[in-house]
Write an enzyme that holds these catalytic residues in place. Structure first.
Site, PDB file in Angstrom:
ATOM      1  CG  ASP A  67      11.333 -17.850   9.423  1.00  0.00           C
ATOM      2  OD1 ASP A  67      10.303 -18.174  10.042  1.00  0.00           O
ATOM      3  OD2 ASP A  67      11.631 -18.295   8.306  1.00  0.00           O
ATOM      4  NE  ARG A  82       9.120 -23.172  40.353  1.00  0.00           N
ATOM      5  CZ  ARG A  82       9.140 -22.615  39.144  1.00  0.00           C
ATOM      6  NH1 ARG A  82       8.026 -22.485  38.462  1.00  0.00           N
ATOM      7  NH2 ARG A  82      10.256 -22.188  38.626  1.00  0.00           N
ATOM      8  CG  MET A  86       6.085 -22.117  11.500  1.00  0.00           C
ATOM      9  SD  MET A  86       5.369 -21.316  10.064  1.00  0.00           S
ATOM     10  CE  MET A  86       4.710 -22.749   9.228  1.00  0.00           C
ATOM     11  CB  CYS A 137       9.729 -19.294  -7.876  1.00  0.00           C
ATOM     12  SG  CYS A 137       9.911 -19.467  -9.646  1.00  0.00           S
ATOM     13  CD  GLU A 186       9.668 -24.389  11.312  1.00  0.00           C
ATOM     14  OE1 GLU A 186       8.926 -25.301  10.934  1.00  0.00           O
ATOM     15  OE2 GLU A 186       9.794 -23.314  10.695  1.00  0.00           O
ATOM     16  NE  ARG A 191      -3.328   2.284   2.993  1.00  0.00           N
ATOM     17  CZ  ARG A 191      -2.850   3.225   3.792  1.00  0.00           C
ATOM     18  NH1 ARG A 191      -1.654   3.097   4.318  1.00  0.00           N
ATOM     19  NH2 ARG A 191      -3.564   4.305   4.047  1.00  0.00           N
TER      20      ARG A 191
HETATM   21  O1  F6P Z   1       9.910 -18.693   6.318  1.00  0.00           O
HETATM   22  C1  F6P Z   1       8.641 -18.617   6.871  1.00  0.00           C
HETATM   23  C2  F6P Z   1       8.151 -19.992   7.250  1.00  0.00           C
HETATM   24  O2  F6P Z   1       6.847 -19.855   7.779  1.00  0.00           O
HETATM   25  C3  F6P Z   1       9.045 -20.775   8.205  1.00  0.00           C
HETATM   26  O3  F6P Z   1       8.893 -20.374   9.536  1.00  0.00           O
HETATM   27  C4  F6P Z   1       8.619 -22.194   7.931  1.00  0.00           C
HETATM   28  O4  F6P Z   1       9.664 -23.108   8.219  1.00  0.00           O
HETATM   29  C5  F6P Z   1       8.324 -22.175   6.471  1.00  0.00           C
HETATM   30  O5  F6P Z   1       8.056 -20.838   6.104  1.00  0.00           O
HETATM   31  C6  F6P Z   1       7.148 -23.032   6.060  1.00  0.00           C
HETATM   32  O6  F6P Z   1       7.058 -23.007   4.672  1.00  0.00           O
HETATM   33  P1  F6P Z   1       5.799 -23.513   3.859  1.00  0.00           P
HETATM   34  O7  F6P Z   1       4.663 -22.596   4.146  1.00  0.00           O
HETATM   35  O8  F6P Z   1       6.246 -23.462   2.443  1.00  0.00           O
HETATM   36  O9  F6P Z   1       5.495 -24.891   4.359  1.00  0.00           O
END
Ligand code: F6P
Length: 370
Positions: free
Chosen positions: A134, A222, A176, A73, A236, A21
């Site tokens: 990320d 605790r 992620m 891509c 991940e 935008r």
């Molecule tokens: O790079 C962004 C991200 O969401 C990462 O955190 C994750 O590992 C990856 O893309 C997942 O990719 P896709 O959506 O192609 O499965």
């Protein structure tokens, strides 16, 4: 600079629309025609161009994802594919391209505008805008989407903490971040988690299992019942499958607490997955997307190329590779090759910033378990 095109590429990130935008509106106000390319580099190869006017971008600021669509891509690694992309850009008389995306997308932009590859062809100026939940790009304090993703994780973990507290349970929540532990580390602090597992720590599977079991056993002693729940955030990128981790941890916990009721001692796991990438962008991501786009468009118009618009770089940058924007004192234009080199260092744990992040977290963790 008469015509610029904008594309979003790779994993979408909340706040990309704010950039589209702002780039459209600022470009148009500066007398430049603005086109959008749908579905990233894939759409570029399919000649999927659309005109962008102020009307087209009205109302997108508050939407997650990207109005232009995105794609990964792989073919773009091939020179002949990029040659085709340059021909298509030439056909549309594009002088400048804004690429909004992460590491792979900005690497693609650099190759696309490589003067050696262009040769005697039509010159092309490019500026990148960092966008990836990320936060794994070098030389920018933040990328678009990180703040919203952190907020999403915190909201989810707060809900998990309610049920964990009610049952004195241990939850391992996977978030992620690809190979980068930034989201796991920062959200662990914001959530008040008991442990964060991230790839930069370089721990073995046995170390990780041992650390989780020790944490659970310490916390279960605790006095206050409300303080006996355990929340562990796992990036991940940590190379242990979450189901395997649960099996290994549960077996050790049963050994260490043979008299405990199995359903109370066994861990529960939640994988947040793509939930982390969606949702309405936070106010900060809307602001960040808009401000970086402002600097990128004005940079292109002023003749800059092979740069990335960066937000408050976390390290001192030499003048040869970076200039502070005249339009926004929080933003910089940094040489794209330097950004990509630092991204590589960051991901391999070779940069001082990566070492600081891991070290700072060790200190925080010690304090958390007191
Ligand atoms: O790079 C962004 C991200 O969401 C990462 O955190 C994750 O590992 C990856 O893309 C997942 O990719 P896709 O959506 O192609 O499965």
């Amino acid at each position: 600079m008469k015509r610029i095109a904008i594309l979003t590429s790779g994993g979408d990130a909340p706040g990309m629309n704010a950039s589209i935008r702002a780039a459209t509106m600022i470009g148009r106000a500066s007398g430049v025609e603005v086109l959008g390319i749908e579905r990233g580099y894939r759409g570029l190869l399919d000649d999927a161009f659309v005109e962008l006017s102020s009307n087209d971008v009205a109302g997108i600021l508050r939407e997650g994802g990207t109005m232009l669509g995105s794609a990964r891509c792989k073919e773009f690694h091939a020179r002949e594919v990029r040659d085709r992309a340059r021909q298509i850009l030439g056909k549309h008389a594009i002088d400048g391209l804004i690429v909004i995306g992460g590491n792979g997308s900005l690497t693609g932009a650099l190759h696309l505008a490589d003067p050696e590859e262009i040769g005697a062809g039509r010159p092309l100026k490019i500026i990148g805008i960092p966008a990836s939940i990320d936060n794994d790009l070098g030389l920018t304090g933040l990328s678009i989407g990180v703040d919203t993703a952190m907020n999403t994780i915190v909201e989810a973990c707060d809900k998990i903490a309610d049920t964990a507290t009610a049952h004195d349970r241990t939850f391992i929540v996977e978030v992620m971040g690809r190979d980068c532990g930034y989201l796991a580390m920062t959200s662990a602090i914001a959530v008040g988690a008991d442990l964060a597992l991230f790839p930069e720590a370089g721990k073995t599977e046995a170390d990780i299992v041992h650390q989780i079991v020790d944490t659970v056993m310490t916390i279960r002693q605790r006095q206050s019942r409300r303080a006996r729940r355990v929340i562990i955030i796992k990036a991940e990128g940590v190379q242990v499958q979450i189901d395997r981790l649960k099996t290994l941890v549960d077996a050790k916990l049963r050994e260490r607490a043979p008299d405990a009721e199995p359903s109370s001692i066994e861990t529960r796991v939640t994988v947040l997955g793509h939930v982390v990438r969606g949702g309405r962008p936070s106010a900060f991501d809307r602001l960040l997307g808009s401000r970086l786009a402002n600097v990128a468009v004005r940079g292109l118009i002023a003749g800059a190329t092979h740069k990335m618009a960066a937000w408050m770089p976390p390290v001192e940058l030499p003048e040869e590779i970076a200039t502070r924007s005249k339009h926004d004192p929080y933003c910089w234009l940094v040489d794209l090759p330097a950004v990509l080199a630092e991204t590589d260092n960051l991901l391999r744990g070779r940069s001082p910033l990566a070492r600081w992040r891991a070290g700072a977290f060790d200190e925080i963790e010690d304090a958390l378990l007191l």
